[in-house]
Design a protein around this motif. Structure first.
Motif, mmCIF file in Angstrom:
data_model
loop_
_atom_site.group_PDB
_atom_site.id
_atom_site.type_symbol
_atom_site.label_atom_id
_atom_site.label_comp_id
_atom_site.label_asym_id
_atom_site.label_seq_id
_atom_site.Cartn_x
_atom_site.Cartn_y
_atom_site.Cartn_z
ATOM 1 N N ASP A 135 -12.274 4.551 -2.161
ATOM 2 C CA ASP A 135 -11.676 5.545 -1.269
ATOM 3 C C ASP A 135 -12.377 5.554 0.085
ATOM 4 O OD1 ASP A 135 -9.848 6.267 -3.157
ATOM 5 O OD2 ASP A 135 -10.817 8.158 -3.712
ATOM 6 N N ASP A 136 -13.714 5.435 0.065
ATOM 7 C CA ASP A 136 -14.463 5.424 1.325
ATOM 8 C C ASP A 136 -14.062 4.227 2.186
ATOM 9 O OD1 ASP A 136 -15.876 7.750 0.945
ATOM 10 O OD2 ASP A 136 -17.551 6.765 -0.068
ATOM 11 N N ALA A 137 -14.001 3.039 1.546
ATOM 12 C CA ALA A 137 -13.646 1.824 2.288
ATOM 13 C C ALA A 137 -12.218 1.902 2.812
ATOM 14 C CB ALA A 137 -13.806 0.597 1.390
ATOM 15 N N ALA A 138 -11.306 2.433 1.988
ATOM 16 C CA ALA A 138 -9.916 2.580 2.421
ATOM 17 C C ALA A 138 -9.822 3.539 3.607
ATOM 18 C CB ALA A 138 -9.053 3.067 1.268
ATOM 19 N N GLY A 139 -10.585 4.627 3.556
ATOM 20 C CA GLY A 139 -10.578 5.578 4.658
ATOM 21 C C GLY A 139 -11.050 4.948 5.951
ATOM 22 N N ARG A 140 -12.087 4.107 5.861
ATOM 23 C CA ARG A 140 -12.589 3.441 7.070
ATOM 24 C C ARG A 140 -11.550 2.492 7.642
ATOM 25 N NH1 ARG A 140 -17.351 3.341 3.980
ATOM 26 N NH2 ARG A 140 -16.986 1.176 3.343
ATOM 27 N N ARG A 141 -10.876 1.730 6.776
ATOM 28 C CA ARG A 141 -9.863 0.786 7.243
ATOM 29 C C ARG A 141 -8.675 1.499 7.865
ATOM 30 N NH1 ARG A 141 -9.187 -4.315 5.407
ATOM 31 N NH2 ARG A 141 -7.504 -4.290 6.951
ATOM 32 N N LEU A 142 -8.271 2.603 7.260
ATOM 33 C CA LEU A 142 -7.115 3.345 7.764
ATOM 34 C C LEU A 142 -7.474 4.277 8.911
ATOM 35 C CD1 LEU A 142 -5.473 4.281 4.340
ATOM 36 C CD2 LEU A 142 -4.613 2.608 5.978
ATOM 37 N N ARG A 144 7.794 4.965 10.805
ATOM 38 C CA ARG A 144 8.581 4.118 9.922
ATOM 39 C C ARG A 144 8.244 4.320 8.455
ATOM 40 N NH1 ARG A 144 7.657 -1.867 11.805
ATOM 41 N NH2 ARG A 144 5.534 -1.158 11.533
ATOM 42 N N ARG A 145 9.284 4.271 7.630
ATOM 43 C CA ARG A 145 9.131 4.155 6.193
ATOM 44 C C ARG A 145 10.018 3.004 5.745
ATOM 45 N NH1 ARG A 145 6.769 8.340 3.204
ATOM 46 N NH2 ARG A 145 6.012 10.037 4.524
ATOM 47 N N ASP A 146 9.577 2.294 4.729
ATOM 48 C CA ASP A 146 10.374 1.169 4.277
ATOM 49 C C ASP A 146 11.521 1.647 3.401
ATOM 50 O OD1 ASP A 146 9.316 1.748 1.799
ATOM 51 O OD2 ASP A 146 8.011 0.003 1.702
ATOM 52 N N ASP A 147 12.233 0.691 2.799
ATOM 53 C CA ASP A 147 13.405 1.053 1.999
ATOM 54 C C ASP A 147 13.038 1.884 0.781
ATOM 55 O OD1 ASP A 147 14.983 -0.278 3.765
ATOM 56 O OD2 ASP A 147 15.060 -2.140 2.614
ATOM 57 N N ASP A 148 11.765 1.851 0.366
ATOM 58 C CA ASP A 148 11.323 2.637 -0.778
ATOM 59 C C ASP A 148 10.764 3.991 -0.360
ATOM 60 O OD1 ASP A 148 11.783 0.627 -2.882
ATOM 61 O OD2 ASP A 148 10.254 -0.504 -1.826
ATOM 62 N N GLY A 149 10.824 4.301 0.942
ATOM 63 C CA GLY A 149 10.309 5.569 1.421
ATOM 64 C C GLY A 149 8.813 5.594 1.630
ATOM 65 N N LEU A 150 8.157 4.412 1.635
ATOM 66 C CA LEU A 150 6.707 4.359 1.827
ATOM 67 C C LEU A 150 6.378 4.334 3.316
ATOM 68 C CD1 LEU A 150 5.751 1.623 -0.796
ATOM 69 C CD2 LEU A 150 5.368 4.074 -1.012
ATOM 70 N N SER A 151 5.398 5.129 3.711
ATOM 71 C CA SER A 151 4.917 5.061 5.084
ATOM 72 C C SER A 151 4.023 3.836 5.220
ATOM 73 C CB SER A 151 4.121 6.320 5.439
ATOM 74 O OG SER A 151 2.888 6.347 4.725
ATOM 75 N N VAL A 152 3.726 3.443 6.471
ATOM 76 C CA VAL A 152 2.866 2.274 6.677
ATOM 77 C C VAL A 152 1.479 2.517 6.085
ATOM 78 C CG1 VAL A 152 4.072 1.380 8.692
ATOM 79 C CG2 VAL A 152 2.319 3.118 9.009
ATOM 80 N N GLN A 153 0.995 3.771 6.139
ATOM 81 C CA GLN A 153 -0.324 4.064 5.574
ATOM 82 C C GLN A 153 -0.305 3.984 4.050
ATOM 83 O OE1 GLN A 153 -1.326 7.870 7.385
ATOM 84 N NE2 GLN A 153 -2.745 6.869 8.776
ATOM 85 N N GLU A 154 0.758 4.483 3.425
ATOM 86 C CA GLU A 154 0.853 4.419 1.961
ATOM 87 C C GLU A 154 0.927 2.975 1.480
ATOM 88 O OE1 GLU A 154 3.214 8.601 0.947
ATOM 89 O OE2 GLU A 154 4.339 6.839 1.607
ATOM 90 N N LEU A 155 1.710 2.169 2.165
ATOM 91 C CA LEU A 155 1.832 0.767 1.769
ATOM 92 C C LEU A 155 0.509 0.042 1.929
ATOM 93 C CD1 LEU A 155 3.666 -1.482 0.804
ATOM 94 C CD2 LEU A 155 4.348 -1.888 3.174
ATOM 95 N N GLU A 156 -0.199 0.323 3.021
ATOM 96 C CA GLU A 156 -1.488 -0.326 3.239
ATOM 97 C C GLU A 156 -2.521 0.150 2.223
ATOM 98 O OE1 GLU A 156 -3.869 -3.153 4.865
ATOM 99 O OE2 GLU A 156 -1.755 -2.778 5.313
ATOM 100 N N LEU A 157 -2.459 1.425 1.829
ATOM 101 C CA LEU A 157 -3.383 1.936 0.819
ATOM 102 C C LEU A 157 -3.155 1.223 -0.512
ATOM 103 C CD1 LEU A 157 -5.611 3.844 -0.060
ATOM 104 C CD2 LEU A 157 -3.877 5.617 -0.439
ATOM 105 N N LEU A 158 -1.912 0.978 -0.878
ATOM 106 C CA LEU A 158 -1.630 0.219 -2.098
ATOM 107 C C LEU A 158 -2.249 -1.173 -2.027
ATOM 108 C CD1 LEU A 158 2.114 1.101 -2.846
ATOM 109 C CD2 LEU A 158 0.145 1.607 -4.310
ATOM 110 N N ARG A 159 -2.137 -1.817 -0.874
ATOM 111 C CA ARG A 159 -2.721 -3.154 -0.712
ATOM 112 C C ARG A 159 -4.242 -3.101 -0.816
ATOM 113 N NH1 ARG A 159 1.227 -4.409 4.312
ATOM 114 N NH2 ARG A 159 2.990 -5.315 3.168
ATOM 115 N N LEU A 160 -4.827 -2.059 -0.230
ATOM 116 C CA LEU A 160 -6.288 -1.917 -0.305
ATOM 117 C C LEU A 160 -6.727 -1.669 -1.740
ATOM 118 C CD1 LEU A 160 -6.841 0.199 2.940
ATOM 119 C CD2 LEU A 160 -7.541 -2.169 2.560
ATOM 120 N N TRP A 161 -5.980 -0.872 -2.482
ATOM 121 C CA TRP A 161 -6.267 -0.690 -3.912
ATOM 122 C C TRP A 161 -6.253 -2.037 -4.622
ATOM 123 C CZ3 TRP A 161 -2.763 3.933 -5.861
ATOM 124 C CH2 TRP A 161 -3.295 5.128 -5.397
ATOM 125 N N ALA A 162 -5.214 -2.820 -4.326
ATOM 126 C CA ALA A 162 -5.067 -4.116 -4.998
ATOM 127 C C ALA A 162 -6.247 -5.030 -4.711
ATOM 128 C CB ALA A 162 -3.756 -4.781 -4.561
#
Length: 330
Positions: free
Chosen positions: A281-288, A258-276
């Motif tokens: 990067d290490d912590a984001a990698g572990r979560r994903l 799945r990609r949303d209406d903006d073309g973001l994959s679920v991993q990309e969207l979650e990475l944005l949330r983790l950034w926020a």
């Protein structure tokens, strides 16, 4: 066609007929569609609530259809806002219940809590519980790769459960696609009657047996960890709610990625949330459940699409575009 926007089939048929015959009244619409006038009026009430019809300018207590360009666009916007609200509720519930699980790991006594100090004890207790399972086993798997030994053990237990007619539901990380053995096992589960879904992140390793026992790791570091088994009805119910929310938001294995209406994959969207949330990067990698290299590849793509030179700037532009909600920053 329009039922995905929350409209009943009858209301859709009436709306389309009104667009074809703009001056038709309920009697004529009923005749054209082969339904009763009462059904037409019920559909008109529904369309009025959805703001797809409005009172006739002729002042005869009739209705006229709102043009699809205006009415359906507004309806879609409302549905998108409702989806965003539900997703936010799911995320808030996930965070709150993940904190609850974390606190429960520190409990060391109580009639509803069983502490298993070693990984071997945890495996033996889980095997006993699954052998006793008669209705449903719900599982979170928050790691990308599972050892071959664990997969062999899991397959044997799963086979026995499925043969007994037990319902099995499992949420894996999206990133198991990158581990052949784990992906093949998840596919085997699906092919043999289990229900399997994928999510960008999974909050905690969890097994819920017949909605009366729940098992979580004893420590945050799962390697060699024991487990906590809980039977308190309130705690188990909270963990069932956590599982249910994640399950509804996850994607069935085998479905299109799945990609949303903006073309973001679920991993990309979650990475944005983790950034926020300030994740490294290490912590984001572990979560994903992905490598540092993959995180940096995803990051590079997001920075390029947002035309940003820093994560702060990327976050601001993601907010402006509606990719992030202000609540994602807390």
């Amino acid at each position: 066609m329009l039922q995905g926007l929350g409209m009943s089939g009858a209301a859709e048929s009436v709306y389309l007929q009104m667009l074809r015959e703009r001056d038709a009244g309920p009697c004529r619409i009923a005749e054209a569609l082969g339904i009763t006038e009462t059904e037409v009026r019920d559909a008109l009430d529904e369309l009025s609530r959805l703001m797809l019809v409005e009172e006739s300018w002729a002042g005869d207590d009739g209705y006229r259809p709102v043009s699809p360009e205006v009415g359906l666009a507004a309806l879609l916007a409302r549905e998108q806002a409702e989806v965003a609200r539900r997703n936010q509720e799911i995320e808030e519930g996930r965070v709150a219940l993940a904190r609850l699980v974390s606190e429960l790991r520190n409990v060391r006594k109580g009639p509803d809590v069983e502490i298993l100090e070693t990984a071997e004890e945890a495996r033996d207790r889980l095997a006993t519980l699954t052998e006793q399972c008669t209705q449903e086993l719900c599982t979170f798997v928050p790691t990308r790769a599972t050892s071959s030994r664990a997969l062999r053990s899991s397959r044997a237990l799963s086979q026995a459960l499925l043969e007994r007619g037990v319902r099995m539901r499992t949420v894996y990380l999206e990133s198991i696609r990158n581990d052949q053995a784990t992906w093949q096992h998840a596919t085997w589960l699906r092919n043999n009657g289990a229900e399997v879904r994928l999510a960008a992140t999974v909050p905690v390793r969890l097994q819920i047996i017949d909605q009366d026992h729940a098992m979580v790791p004893l420590t945050d570091t799962e390697s060699g960890s024991g487990a906590v088994v809980m039977t308190s009805p309130g705690v188990v119910a909270a963990l069932v709610a956590l599982f249910t929310q994640a399950w509804r938001a996850a994607t069935p294995i085998g479905a299109d990625r799945r990609r949303d209406d903006d073309g973001l994959s679920v991993q990309e969207l979650e990475l944005l949330r983790l950034w926020a949330q300030g994740a490294t990067d290490d912590a984001a990698g572990r979560r994903l459940g992905v490598s540092l290299r993959t995180v940096r590849r995803l990051s590079s793509g997001l920075m390029e699409r947002l035309d940003a030179s820093s994560r702060f700037q990327a976050g601001a532009r993601a907010l402006d575009r509606g990719w992030l909600d202000p609540a994602d920053l807390s």
